[in-house]
Motif scaffolding. Structure first.
Motif, PDB file in Angstrom:
ATOM      1  N   GLY A 148      -3.728   3.499   3.304  1.00 17.15           N
ATOM      2  CA  GLY A 148      -4.690   3.927   2.288  1.00 17.15           C
ATOM      3  C   GLY A 148      -5.879   4.600   2.904  1.00 17.15           C
ATOM      4  O   GLY A 148      -6.271   4.344   4.036  1.00 17.15           O
TER       5      GLY A 148
ATOM      6  N   ASP B 123       0.815  -1.211   0.000  1.00 12.61           N
ATOM      7  CA  ASP B 123       0.000   0.000   0.000  1.00 12.61           C
ATOM      8  C   ASP B 123       0.849   1.261   0.000  1.00 12.61           C
ATOM      9  O   ASP B 123       0.371   2.344   0.313  1.00 12.61           O
ATOM     10  CB  ASP B 123      -0.956   0.009   1.199  1.00 12.61           C
ATOM     11  CG  ASP B 123      -0.211   0.023   2.538  1.00 12.61           C
ATOM     12  OD1 ASP B 123       1.038  -0.061   2.537  1.00 12.61           O
ATOM     13  OD2 ASP B 123      -0.879   0.105   3.585  1.00 12.61           O
TER      14      ASP B 123
ATOM     15  N   ARG C 122      -2.425   7.388   7.103  1.00  7.83           N
ATOM     16  CA  ARG C 122      -1.542   7.657   5.954  1.00  7.83           C
ATOM     17  C   ARG C 122      -0.245   8.254   6.489  1.00  7.83           C
ATOM     18  O   ARG C 122      -0.176   9.436   6.839  1.00  7.83           O
ATOM     19  CB  ARG C 122      -2.234   8.618   5.001  1.00  7.83           C
ATOM     20  CG  ARG C 122      -1.602   8.725   3.623  1.00  7.83           C
ATOM     21  CD  ARG C 122      -1.766   7.445   2.828  1.00  7.83           C
ATOM     22  NE  ARG C 122      -1.494   7.665   1.400  1.00  7.83           N
ATOM     23  CZ  ARG C 122      -1.299   6.670   0.555  1.00  7.83           C
ATOM     24  NH1 ARG C 122      -1.358   5.427   0.965  1.00  7.83           N
ATOM     25  NH2 ARG C 122      -1.064   6.929  -0.722  1.00  7.83           N
TER      26      ARG C 122
ATOM     27  N   THR D 278       3.038   4.347  -1.657  1.00 10.56           N
ATOM     28  CA  THR D 278       3.205   5.183  -2.839  1.00 10.56           C
ATOM     29  C   THR D 278       4.478   5.994  -2.661  1.00 10.56           C
ATOM     30  O   THR D 278       4.654   6.663  -1.645  1.00 10.56           O
ATOM     31  CB  THR D 278       2.012   6.142  -3.024  1.00 10.56           C
ATOM     32  OG1 THR D 278       0.815   5.389  -3.211  1.00 10.56           O
ATOM     33  CG2 THR D 278       2.218   7.051  -4.221  1.00 10.56           C
TER      34      THR D 278
ATOM     35  N   GLY E 262      -3.290   6.196  -4.463  1.00 11.38           N
ATOM     36  CA  GLY E 262      -3.600   5.802  -3.100  1.00 11.38           C
ATOM     37  C   GLY E 262      -4.380   6.824  -2.310  1.00 11.38           C
ATOM     38  O   GLY E 262      -4.787   6.564  -1.183  1.00 11.38           O
TER      39      GLY E 262
END
Length: 273
Positions: free
Chosen positions: A263, A4, A224, A6, A117
């Motif tokens: 996410g 997950d 996040r 990025t 994401g």
């Protein structure tokens, strides 16, 4: 289990508004296209035609944020590989002493990007210069910079708390200075180069040991997490179109690799763009 994470590459760079500007910007545009940054935060671009030139050259960043029909608001340009969902301009208070710099209408761009994401808030800023090179609390320019950081903190408070945040630019404040430390503490931001003592302004014979004035600050959000590592770039002379070599600015750039983990569904700015 699916990854997950990025990973994004961000560049912040004060481009220097004077001198052989167009030639240097052409060289910079070629570098931006070659390096394929995800987000580029530029200061001192000044004119819309120069921003348009960079947009044409940096084809890997098709999305942008800047305002102004002739003179750009604050001389700020944001280029992005990912869509700019919304952006707004925050102007800093024009405080005395009266100085030519006030014509630049300094401030910040507050943008929300639609990155893989989820969303990411990116703030590109340029604070007033301290013409006394004195960052003590009682200095007249320190007072101005504190007021600008207060305005900037207010702008950050309007962001959706679900968004991770990156604030980048030329703060004109040394790393570790009290105003910068207080701003970071009040907003929950972290300096990704906090332990680095290298200058980000190019040393000169008259200023052989300048401080780090350019910074990248990050803030995670619920669900996040943002981690980052950064390095100084654009330190050497680059080839221009006519065969000359020249430094692209009186500043160095900061290249930051951002890793967003976790996410969520992207939010946005509480205020309209």
């Amino acid at each position: 289990m699916a990854d997950d994470r990025t990973v994004l590459r961000l560049l912040t760079f004060n481009t220097l508004f004077k001198g052989d500007v167009r030639a240097r910007l052409r060289a910079l545009g070629a570098i931006l296209d070659r390096e394929r940054y995800d987000v580029v935060c530029l200061q001192e671009v000044m004119y819309r035609r120069n921003a348009d030139l960079l947009r044409r050259l940096a084809r890997s960043c098709p999305h942008h944020a800047y305002r102004g029909a002739v003179l750009l608001h604050g001389g700020l340009v944001l280029l992005s590989r990912w869509p700019v969902r919304q952006h707004r301009w925050v102007r800093f208070p024009a405080l005395r002493p009266i100085r030519p710099e006030l014509l630049m209408r300094k401030g910040a761009q507050v943008a929300t990007l639609g990155v893989p994401g989820g969303g990411l808030a990116v703030v590109n800023t340029h604070l007033s210069a301290n013409l006394d090179d004195d960052w003590s609390p009682e200095n007249r320019y320190t007072r101005i910079e504190r007021a600008e950081l207060t305005r900037l903190a207010g702008a950050l408070s309007t962001l959706d708390p679900a968004l991770p945040v990156v604030v980048a630019g030329d703060f004109n404040l040394p790393r570790g200075s009290a105003p910068l430390h207080e701003f970071a503490a009040a907003t929950g931001l972290r300096d990704v180069l906090a332990a680095d003592t290298e200058p980000t302004y190019r040393p000169t014979p008259s200023w052989p040991a300048p401080p780090a004035l350019d910074h990248v600050l990050v803030r995670s959000a619920a669900g996040r997490t943002v981690t980052a590592r950064a390095r100084l770039v654009l330190r050497e002379a680059e080839p221009l179109a006519d065969g000359r070599r020249a430094y692209l600015s009186d500043h160095f750039g900061i290249e930051t690799e951002l890793t967003l983990s976790g996410g969520y569904q992207a939010g946005g700015d509480k205020r309209p763009g």
